[in-house]
Each structure stands twice: as structure tokens, then as C-alpha cells.
Design an enzyme around this catalytic site. Structure first.
Site, mmCIF file in Angstrom:
data_model
loop_
_atom_site.group_PDB
_atom_site.id
_atom_site.type_symbol
_atom_site.label_atom_id
_atom_site.label_comp_id
_atom_site.label_asym_id
_atom_site.label_seq_id
_atom_site.Cartn_x
_atom_site.Cartn_y
_atom_site.Cartn_z
ATOM 1 N N CYS A 275 -5.219 -0.639 -10.517
ATOM 2 C CA CYS A 275 -3.998 -0.151 -9.863
ATOM 3 C C CYS A 275 -2.751 -0.673 -10.572
ATOM 4 O O CYS A 275 -1.761 0.048 -10.716
ATOM 5 C CB CYS A 275 -3.982 -0.544 -8.389
ATOM 6 S SG CYS A 275 -5.176 0.380 -7.397
ATOM 7 N N HIS B 13 1.764 4.115 -3.056
ATOM 8 C CA HIS B 13 1.620 5.579 -3.061
ATOM 9 C C HIS B 13 2.842 6.253 -3.700
ATOM 10 O O HIS B 13 2.709 7.217 -4.447
ATOM 11 C CB HIS B 13 1.456 6.115 -1.633
ATOM 12 C CG HIS B 13 0.075 5.977 -1.080
ATOM 13 N ND1 HIS B 13 -1.072 6.213 -1.816
ATOM 14 C CD2 HIS B 13 -0.363 5.650 0.173
ATOM 15 C CE1 HIS B 13 -2.142 6.033 -1.057
ATOM 16 N NE2 HIS B 13 -1.728 5.673 0.160
ATOM 17 N N HIS C 110 -5.851 5.903 -3.283
ATOM 18 C CA HIS C 110 -6.711 4.902 -2.648
ATOM 19 C C HIS C 110 -7.706 4.306 -3.632
ATOM 20 O O HIS C 110 -8.278 5.012 -4.457
ATOM 21 C CB HIS C 110 -7.396 5.505 -1.424
ATOM 22 C CG HIS C 110 -6.431 5.717 -0.296
ATOM 23 N ND1 HIS C 110 -6.555 6.711 0.638
ATOM 24 C CD2 HIS C 110 -5.303 5.036 0.026
ATOM 25 C CE1 HIS C 110 -5.540 6.634 1.486
ATOM 26 N NE2 HIS C 110 -4.760 5.633 1.132
ATOM 27 N N CYS C 111 -7.899 3.018 -3.496
ATOM 28 C CA CYS C 111 -8.692 2.247 -4.449
ATOM 29 C C CYS C 111 -10.029 1.897 -3.806
ATOM 30 O O CYS C 111 -10.115 1.632 -2.610
ATOM 31 C CB CYS C 111 -7.912 0.978 -4.792
ATOM 32 S SG CYS C 111 -8.729 -0.068 -6.007
ATOM 33 N N CYS D 227 -8.337 -4.845 -2.899
ATOM 34 C CA CYS D 227 -7.054 -4.338 -3.410
ATOM 35 C C CYS D 227 -6.217 -3.788 -2.251
ATOM 36 O O CYS D 227 -6.741 -3.101 -1.376
ATOM 37 C CB CYS D 227 -7.328 -3.233 -4.417
ATOM 38 S SG CYS D 227 -5.824 -2.464 -5.071
ATOM 39 N N HIS E 84 0.832 -1.208 0.000
ATOM 40 C CA HIS E 84 0.000 0.000 0.000
ATOM 41 C C HIS E 84 0.871 1.265 0.000
ATOM 42 O O HIS E 84 0.704 2.149 -0.843
ATOM 43 C CB HIS E 84 -0.911 -0.011 1.233
ATOM 44 C CG HIS E 84 -1.837 1.159 1.338
ATOM 45 N ND1 HIS E 84 -3.165 1.089 0.980
ATOM 46 C CD2 HIS E 84 -1.633 2.433 1.741
ATOM 47 C CE1 HIS E 84 -3.726 2.276 1.157
ATOM 48 N NE2 HIS E 84 -2.818 3.117 1.639
ATOM 49 N N GLU E 85 1.800 1.336 0.947
ATOM 50 C CA GLU E 85 2.590 2.575 1.085
ATOM 51 C C GLU E 85 3.561 2.751 -0.091
ATOM 52 O O GLU E 85 3.720 3.864 -0.598
ATOM 53 C CB GLU E 85 3.331 2.590 2.425
ATOM 54 C CG GLU E 85 2.417 2.592 3.657
ATOM 55 C CD GLU E 85 1.379 3.703 3.676
ATOM 56 O OE1 GLU E 85 1.540 4.722 2.966
ATOM 57 O OE2 GLU E 85 0.373 3.554 4.404
HETATM 58 ZN ZN LIG Z 1 -2.946 5.161 1.792
HETATM 59 ZN ZN LIG Z 2 -6.784 -1.149 -6.717
#
Ligand SMILES: [Zn+2]
Ligand SMILES: [Zn+2]
Length: 190
Positions: free
Chosen positions: A168, A134, A140-141, A146, A130-131
Site C-alpha cells: 500500500c 482511498h 482494500h488490502c 494493514c 483507511h478512508e
Molecule cells: Zn474501505
Molecule cells: Zn496494505
């Protein structure tokens, strides 16, 4: 200049770091280089809150980026916060170079349960993806499965998977094309 650096900030279980590194390598298709651990982030401790400033930790990571690295991910067992939130599971610069995850609230012990290393590993991998996502321009999805969906608590983390959704993955591929073209757009924190 193509590795993703990873660094333990303070004490982090080595097999856990290795597991995160393997998934980061697979997901973002860059080599991962493990840096020697940094000391516990005493400089970021906020006495009033009893937590560590995520912003200050991120800033310290910027100083550790080496020429061979496009990104750097810090992993800490300390509980992180930003001023407007009671805690963060992690933070990153959107389209930037640095990201950090906190293991504190991913551990079952935090909620009064016995330790569960496998569950901790699964959660840490999702938050690392996640990070770092970015930093590669992913926002954000809305797909709850996801890893780029926003997790406000550990139950959300458990709901999602570790594999980027099609949308993504497409954004990441586009970002890779930009990187190859030598154009890495800077961005604000996210
Ligand atoms: Zn985030
Ligand atoms: Zn996604």
C-alpha cells in the site's frame, strides 16, 4: 494546494482530532490544516433508520474543500450508513477529494463498556488512514495488519495496525508522483 483539511462535523474531542491529524500528516506526508467545526449534520439524518447518510455528509464536505487543500477528512460522532449496509465506519471517494469517519461505533460506550479514550484514538487513527488512503487511490488490502484492510466491525479495527503495509505504501508513493506531476485521476466512490 497541498494540505489535507480536517473538520469536526459537530462536537468532537479536540485532543482526539489533534491525534488523528498528527498521524494523517505522518502517513500521507502532507500538512494538515484544521478547519473550524461544522454544525451537526442534521441535513443527513434519516428518520426511518435513526442514522446519518454518509453520502450526504461526503457531498457536504465537497463544498468545504478550499483551494489550499487536496483532500478533506470529516470526523463525526454520528452513526453513518449507506443504503446497502446497516452502518459504515467511514466512507471516501476513491481517488476523490473527500472522506469521512464516524466515531460512533469506535467508542466502547456503543457496546455497553466504559469509555476508553486511548482505544478510541487508536481506532479513529486507523479508520482515518483507511478512508484517506482511498482518496489516494488505495483499495482494500488482504494484509489483515494493514490499515487498508476492510473492517466490518470494531474487532477487525483492533486487529489491524495504523502503518500502511509495503504494498500500500508503494501505491501511495506512486500516487504522490502523479500528484507532483499535476495528474490527479478522478474516480468513483469506494
Ligand atoms: Zn474501505
Ligand atoms: Zn496494505
Amino acid at each position: 494546494m497541498n494540505a489535507i483539511g480536517m473538520i469536526a462535523i459537530g462536537t468532537v474531542d479536540p485532543p482526539l482530532l489533534t491525534a488523528i491529524a498528527d498521524e494523517v500528516r505522518r502517513t500521507f506526508r502532507h500538512p494538515v490544516s484544521m478547519l473550524p467545526p461544522a454544525p451537526e449534520p442534521a441535513f443527513a439524518f434519516d428518520e426511518r433508520r435513526g442514522q446519518y447518510s454518509s453520502v450526504l455528509v461526503l457531498r457536504s464536505l465537497l463544498d468545504r474543500v478550499q483551494p489550499s487543500m487536496i483532500r478533506i477528512l470529516g470526523v463525526t460522532a454520528k452513526d453513518l450508513f449507506i443504503p446497502m449496509l446497516s452502518f459504515v465506519l467511514g466512507q471516501a471517494q476513491l481517488n476523490g477529494r473527500v472522506a469521512v469517519i464516524s466515531l460512533a461505533r469506535l467508542q466502547q460506550q456503543f457496546y455497553g463498556f466504559p469509555p476508553d479514550p486511548e482505544l478510541l484514538q487508536a481506532r479513529a487513527i486507523k479508520e482515518a488512514v483507511h478512508e484517506i488512503g482511498h482518496t489516494f487511490g488505495l483499495t482494500h488490502c488482504t494484509d489483515v495488519r494493514c490499515p487498508m484492510s476492510l473492517s466490518n466491525n470494531v474487532h477487525h479495527v483492533d486487529t489491524k495496525g495504523h502503518v500502511l503495509c509495503t504494498a500500500c505504501a508503494a501505491v501511495f508513493n506512486e500516487h504522490l508522483d502523479h500528484l507532483r506531476a499535476g495528474d490527479d485521476p478522478p474516480g468513483a466512490a469506494g
